[in-house]
Write a protein that holds these residues in place. Sequence first.
Motif, short mmCIF file in Angstrom:
data_model
loop_
_atom_site.label_atom_id
_atom_site.label_comp_id
_atom_site.label_asym_id
_atom_site.label_seq_id
_atom_site.Cartn_x
_atom_site.Cartn_y
_atom_site.Cartn_z
N HIS A 170 38.94 44.22 38.79
CA HIS A 170 37.26 44.60 39.88
C HIS A 170 36.62 43.48 39.68
N ASP A 171 37.02 42.35 39.49
CA ASP A 171 35.86 41.16 40.01
C ASP A 171 35.40 41.05 38.77
N ARG A 172 35.37 41.33 37.71
CA ARG A 172 34.30 41.52 36.62
C ARG A 172 34.12 40.31 35.77
N GLY A 185 25.00 43.84 38.69
CA GLY A 185 25.89 42.92 39.24
C GLY A 185 26.96 43.37 38.06
N LYS A 186 26.99 43.73 36.97
CA LYS A 186 28.44 43.69 36.08
C LYS A 186 29.54 44.62 36.29
N TYR A 240 29.69 46.21 39.55
CA TYR A 240 30.39 46.02 41.60
C TYR A 240 29.54 45.39 42.05
N HIS A 241 29.78 44.50 43.07
CA HIS A 241 28.99 43.38 44.07
C HIS A 241 27.90 44.76 44.76
N ALA A 242 26.52 43.26 44.97
CA ALA A 242 25.95 44.33 45.10
C ALA A 242 25.77 45.02 46.57
N ASP A 243 26.10 45.16 47.38
CA ASP A 243 26.12 46.42 48.04
C ASP A 243 26.79 47.59 47.88
N GLN A 244 28.04 47.51 46.63
CA GLN A 244 28.58 48.47 46.26
C GLN A 244 27.68 49.63 45.47
#
Length: 468
Positions: free
Chosen positions: A52-54, A183-184, A186-190
């Motif tokens: 999840h891009d973490r 932001g850990k 989801y990304h900011a918008d999500q």
Amino acid sequence: MSDAGNTCNKRGRLKIFFGYAAGTGKTCAMLEAGKTAREKGADVVIGYLEPHDRPDTSRKAEGLETVPCRVQDHNGLKLREMDTDAVIARAPQIALVDELAHTNAAGSRHRKRYRDIQELLVHGIDVYTTLNVQHLESLQDQVAAITGILVRERIPDDVFDLADQIELVDIEAPELLDRLREGKIYHADQARLAAQNFFTEDNLVALREIAMRRCADRLNRIAPETWARDHVLVCLSASPSNARIIRSAARMARAFDARFSALYIQTADNRDLEAADEARLQENMRLANRLGAQIESASGEDIAGQIGIFARQTHVTKIVIGRRGRKSVFGPVSFAQKLAEAAPDSEIFIIPDPEADTAAGTGTRNQNRGLKRKATDMSGLGLQLLVVAATFVLAWAGEHIGFSQANLLAVFIFGSLAGALYARHIWQSVLSCVACVILFGYRFAHPVMSVVLFDKGCLMAFAAMLVI
């Protein structure tokens, strides 16, 4: 015989890292457990990991061998799926497989990832995996009521209940929200969108409580059984809302550590179901089976009586049925009352069921029933006309024996009340009241043979009856 051969002779063990929402740390806990097992000498591989891009998750995976994923093309998209055959061929002692409830891409051997995991277990491979509470089948309605979100990816509860080990990965709701804002997860918008919908503190607190209770229920169920167990019975139908009733009964059976049965009563009305109803009935039966129910069936026109017989023979302690809606206080005996008489030793739980066509074993909406309902409506209209006619005849007879106008008014008021009492619809009640007003005003009120009423009190009396 080789070690690999010995391994294949026994079934692998399943360990689920269980949480109440994304970001609680399930995947990291799974990876840490895998590293710990490797340090103790176990052969550990990653069968599938969803980072999840973490960055924290990716760092935890460093140093662990990863079996390459199978890449599948779907509508121009490249989708990564676990290569089950490659993991089996690698034959590790432990495979780490993220997201137990995942739905595989079209064309995969299994539609759901938990089926892939079951295949690994059959080959003697222990599996560590992750799961959130909202993905359990029996909790779908409860989670949807709390969050307003219908979760599409679900697994049968017996996959969870039959796991060899459940590890609850817990974190306080405020701390999880801090992780979301940082932001850990989801990304900011999500993350902003999630904070406005699913990730509210009230939702997270409620989901956390459900996850803890679900773990406690599982522990209670695997404890030594006693001879005096409760027995929960749910009634099956083709109603769209029957699935919700089945899940409610499954939660009850789990909470009471009870035996769980699902009963379908076949009657003349539901013997020839339409294709859509038949498909829905079969799906409801499969759902009950997935949730651990023993499917039973019986035949007979007296549905309550058949349920009562089954309840007495199998020592049912709790019966769960649906309810279509409110019964008129002047109507016939309700299904629940009949069932209470047929099964006096069982507790009856009625789940509001606005979409169902019956309160228990039927519930199919077909054309034959629609015709019967229309015939009932017409008979109700005929009854209204009969009441009005009887009122007129009674008033005419009263006039000839010397009734005063006030007494004749009372006769018509009584007729209006009787019309309302036996009406099938409100419009029938209004029609009978208006007919009584016209007949009284034209034939019995002064001046006779005129709809003009000198006494306005008569109109007030009829207006009051109309409101009633």
